[in-house]
Design an enzyme around this catalytic site. Structure first.
Site, PDB file in Angstrom:
ATOM      1  N   LYS A  13       0.828  -1.207   0.000  1.00 56.19           N
ATOM      2  CA  LYS A  13       0.000   0.000   0.000  1.00 56.19           C
ATOM      3  C   LYS A  13       0.868   1.265   0.000  1.00 56.19           C
ATOM      4  O   LYS A  13       0.637   2.172  -0.799  1.00 56.19           O
ATOM      5  CB  LYS A  13      -0.931   0.013   1.228  1.00 56.19           C
ATOM      6  N   ARG A  88     -10.101   0.214   8.362  1.00 59.76           N
ATOM      7  CA  ARG A  88      -9.640  -1.152   8.620  1.00 59.76           C
ATOM      8  C   ARG A  88     -10.685  -1.964   9.366  1.00 59.76           C
ATOM      9  O   ARG A  88     -10.420  -3.131   9.675  1.00 59.76           O
ATOM     10  CB  ARG A  88      -8.361  -1.104   9.468  1.00 59.76           C
ATOM     11  N   ARG A 127      11.304  -5.854   4.986  1.00 57.95           N
ATOM     12  CA  ARG A 127      11.118  -4.396   4.787  1.00 57.95           C
ATOM     13  C   ARG A 127      12.178  -3.576   5.511  1.00 57.95           C
ATOM     14  O   ARG A 127      12.476  -3.810   6.664  1.00 57.95           O
ATOM     15  CB  ARG A 127       9.721  -3.996   5.285  1.00 57.95           C
ATOM     16  N   ARG A 160      11.165  -1.598  10.766  1.00 60.38           N
ATOM     17  CA  ARG A 160      10.032  -1.191  11.604  1.00 60.38           C
ATOM     18  C   ARG A 160       9.906  -2.128  12.799  1.00 60.38           C
ATOM     19  O   ARG A 160      10.001  -3.341  12.632  1.00 60.38           O
ATOM     20  CB  ARG A 160       8.742  -1.224  10.779  1.00 60.38           C
ATOM     21  N   ARG A 171      -0.880  -9.043  13.230  1.00 62.63           N
ATOM     22  CA  ARG A 171      -1.420  -8.112  12.221  1.00 62.63           C
ATOM     23  C   ARG A 171      -2.204  -8.872  11.163  1.00 62.63           C
ATOM     24  O   ARG A 171      -3.230  -8.402  10.674  1.00 62.63           O
ATOM     25  CB  ARG A 171      -0.281  -7.297  11.604  1.00 62.63           C
TER      26      ARG A 171
HETATM   27  P1  ADP Z   1       2.223  -1.821   3.204  1.00 61.69           P
HETATM   28  O1  ADP Z   1       2.173  -0.310   3.226  1.00 61.69           O
HETATM   29  O2  ADP Z   1       1.002  -2.425   2.569  1.00 61.69           O
HETATM   30  O3  ADP Z   1       2.521  -2.416   4.545  1.00 61.69           O
HETATM   31  P2  ADP Z   1       4.803  -1.520   1.779  1.00 61.69           P
HETATM   32  O4  ADP Z   1       4.533  -0.648   0.611  1.00 61.69           O
HETATM   33  O5  ADP Z   1       5.538  -0.927   2.921  1.00 61.69           O
HETATM   34  O6  ADP Z   1       3.440  -2.237   2.262  1.00 61.69           O
HETATM   35  O7  ADP Z   1       5.600  -2.796   1.249  1.00 61.69           O
HETATM   36  C1  ADP Z   1       6.023  -3.842   2.117  1.00 61.69           C
HETATM   37  C2  ADP Z   1       7.406  -4.324   1.685  1.00 61.69           C
HETATM   38  O8  ADP Z   1       7.284  -5.007   0.423  1.00 61.69           O
HETATM   39  C3  ADP Z   1       8.431  -3.221   1.453  1.00 61.69           C
HETATM   40  O9  ADP Z   1       9.716  -3.708   1.841  1.00 61.69           O
HETATM   41  C4  ADP Z   1       8.383  -2.965  -0.056  1.00 61.69           C
HETATM   42  O10 ADP Z   1       9.629  -2.506  -0.548  1.00 61.69           O
HETATM   43  C5  ADP Z   1       8.043  -4.346  -0.607  1.00 61.69           C
HETATM   44  N1  ADP Z   1       7.174  -4.305  -1.796  1.00 61.69           N
HETATM   45  C6  ADP Z   1       6.136  -3.466  -2.015  1.00 61.69           C
HETATM   46  N2  ADP Z   1       5.535  -3.738  -3.206  1.00 61.69           N
HETATM   47  C7  ADP Z   1       6.216  -4.790  -3.733  1.00 61.69           C
HETATM   48  C8  ADP Z   1       6.084  -5.553  -4.956  1.00 61.69           C
HETATM   49  N3  ADP Z   1       5.110  -5.282  -5.847  1.00 61.69           N
HETATM   50  N4  ADP Z   1       6.953  -6.556  -5.159  1.00 61.69           N
HETATM   51  C9  ADP Z   1       7.921  -6.858  -4.238  1.00 61.69           C
HETATM   52  N5  ADP Z   1       8.098  -6.176  -3.088  1.00 61.69           N
HETATM   53  C10 ADP Z   1       7.266  -5.155  -2.831  1.00 61.69           C
HETATM   54  P1  ADP Z   2       0.782  -2.244   7.657  1.00 63.30           P
HETATM   55  O1  ADP Z   2      -0.253  -2.066   6.566  1.00 63.30           O
HETATM   56  O2  ADP Z   2       2.112  -2.665   7.153  1.00 63.30           O
HETATM   57  O3  ADP Z   2       0.273  -3.102   8.802  1.00 63.30           O
HETATM   58  P2  ADP Z   2       0.323   0.467   8.775  1.00 63.30           P
HETATM   59  O4  ADP Z   2       1.401   1.461   8.853  1.00 63.30           O
HETATM   60  O5  ADP Z   2      -0.847   0.731   7.905  1.00 63.30           O
HETATM   61  O6  ADP Z   2       1.072  -0.870   8.365  1.00 63.30           O
HETATM   62  O7  ADP Z   2      -0.257   0.179  10.240  1.00 63.30           O
HETATM   63  C1  ADP Z   2       0.600  -0.025  11.354  1.00 63.30           C
HETATM   64  C2  ADP Z   2      -0.215  -0.170  12.629  1.00 63.30           C
HETATM   65  O8  ADP Z   2      -0.933   1.050  12.892  1.00 63.30           O
HETATM   66  C3  ADP Z   2      -1.306  -1.240  12.616  1.00 63.30           C
HETATM   67  O9  ADP Z   2      -0.792  -2.518  12.956  1.00 63.30           O
HETATM   68  C4  ADP Z   2      -2.268  -0.715  13.687  1.00 63.30           C
HETATM   69  O10 ADP Z   2      -1.758  -0.950  14.991  1.00 63.30           O
HETATM   70  C5  ADP Z   2      -2.206   0.791  13.442  1.00 63.30           C
HETATM   71  N1  ADP Z   2      -3.226   1.249  12.470  1.00 63.30           N
HETATM   72  C6  ADP Z   2      -2.992   1.805  11.259  1.00 63.30           C
HETATM   73  N2  ADP Z   2      -4.148   2.122  10.633  1.00 63.30           N
HETATM   74  C7  ADP Z   2      -5.149   1.748  11.486  1.00 63.30           C
HETATM   75  C8  ADP Z   2      -6.577   1.798  11.428  1.00 63.30           C
HETATM   76  N3  ADP Z   2      -7.221   2.287  10.340  1.00 63.30           N
HETATM   77  N4  ADP Z   2      -7.279   1.320  12.479  1.00 63.30           N
HETATM   78  C9  ADP Z   2      -6.656   0.833  13.577  1.00 63.30           C
HETATM   79  N5  ADP Z   2      -5.320   0.750  13.689  1.00 63.30           N
HETATM   80  C10 ADP Z   2      -4.549   1.198  12.667  1.00 63.30           C
END
Ligand code: ADP
Ligand code: ADP
Ligand code: ZN
Length: 217
Positions: A13, A88, A127, A160, A171
């Protein structure tokens, strides 16, 4: 463009959000980024939410909804926005619907990044993020040229604190139990745009922009 990016943790995302906000010139609203910045500054909100993020549990709806509602009333959100990681839960989705309705606005589309469980686990485990510019790397899929150093600004990369095995499992459980039902919710509203998130980041972005061009512009 009033967009939501939906998808499991680690589905890409944040990676897509950077590309989408550049192309469509809308502000990027990531609830995770907002929470992490408050935790870093040790604000009252940061102290309130820290335990949830550390454990990989969702922050309570009231807290999360209040933050997003405030953010959406700011001037830069008036013509569009990209919500990343919000809503979410069904309660958050319904609160957003009501909030937008009050403002006389409607969502354009909900982009759903479809990625298998084993893939998101590997993406989260690998990541790495730049402490200077926030660029995201991956030990398995997108390594920096020099280990531990950002290609763009030469600052150190960090992992992270919630990308650990135990927190990742929590998660994914929170996603399956509380967030996955949103797929049906937005599908019934005719807003869902499913995208194959297993492709490379550039291919995913091509699919996203292709779908937006076809259906929504
Ligand atoms: P999210 O915001 O959904 O948690 P991220 O954008 O931070 O996801 O991506 C999670 C990890 O996967 C990061 O280390 C990123 O560089 C990697 N990543 C994101 N998109 C891709 C893809 N299409 N193919 C391979 N790795 C990816
Ligand atoms: P990822 O998609 O990789 O889990 P985010 O950065 O979106 O990472 O979220 C990290 C953390 O922040 C989640 O595990 C949760 O604890 C909190 N969080 C983020 N967005 C929300 C939401 N919309 N509702 C509740 N908790 C959230
Ligand atoms: Zn950097």
């Amino acid at each position: 463009m009033k967009l939501i990016l939906l998808g499991p943790p680690g589905s890409g995302k944040g990676t897509q959000a950077v590309r989408i906000t550049q192309k469509y010139r809308v502000p990027h609203i990531s609830t995770g980024d907002i929470f992490r910045s408050h935790i870093r500054r040790e604000s009252a909100l940061g102290l309130e939410v820290k335990n949830y993020l550390d454990q990989g549990l969702l922050v309570p709806d009231e807290v999360t909804v209040r933050i997003v509602e405030n953010r959406l009333t700011e001037p830069d959100c008036q013509d569009g926005f990209l919500l990343d990681g919000f809503p979410r839960t069904l309660m958050q989705a319904k609160a957003l619907d009501e909030g937008l309705q009050k403002l006389g606005k409607a969502l354009t589309a909900v982009i759903n990044l479809e990625v298998r469980n084993d893939t998101v686990i590997k993406r989260m485990a690998g990541r790495q993020i730049c402490s200077g510019c926030g660029e995201t790397y991956n030990l398995y899929f997108n390594k920096p040229q020099t280990e531990g150093i950002c290609d763009k600004c030469n600052r150190a990369l960090y992992t992270r604190s919630d990308d650990t095995e135990e927190t990742i499992a929590n998660r994914l459980r929170a996603y399956a139990g509380q967030t996955a039902p949103l797929i049906g919710y937005y599908s019934r509203k005719g807003l869902l745009v499913p995208v194959n998130g297993e492709q490379s980041a550039d291919e995913v972005f091509n699919s996203v922009s292709g779908a937006l061009k076809l259906g929504f512009l």
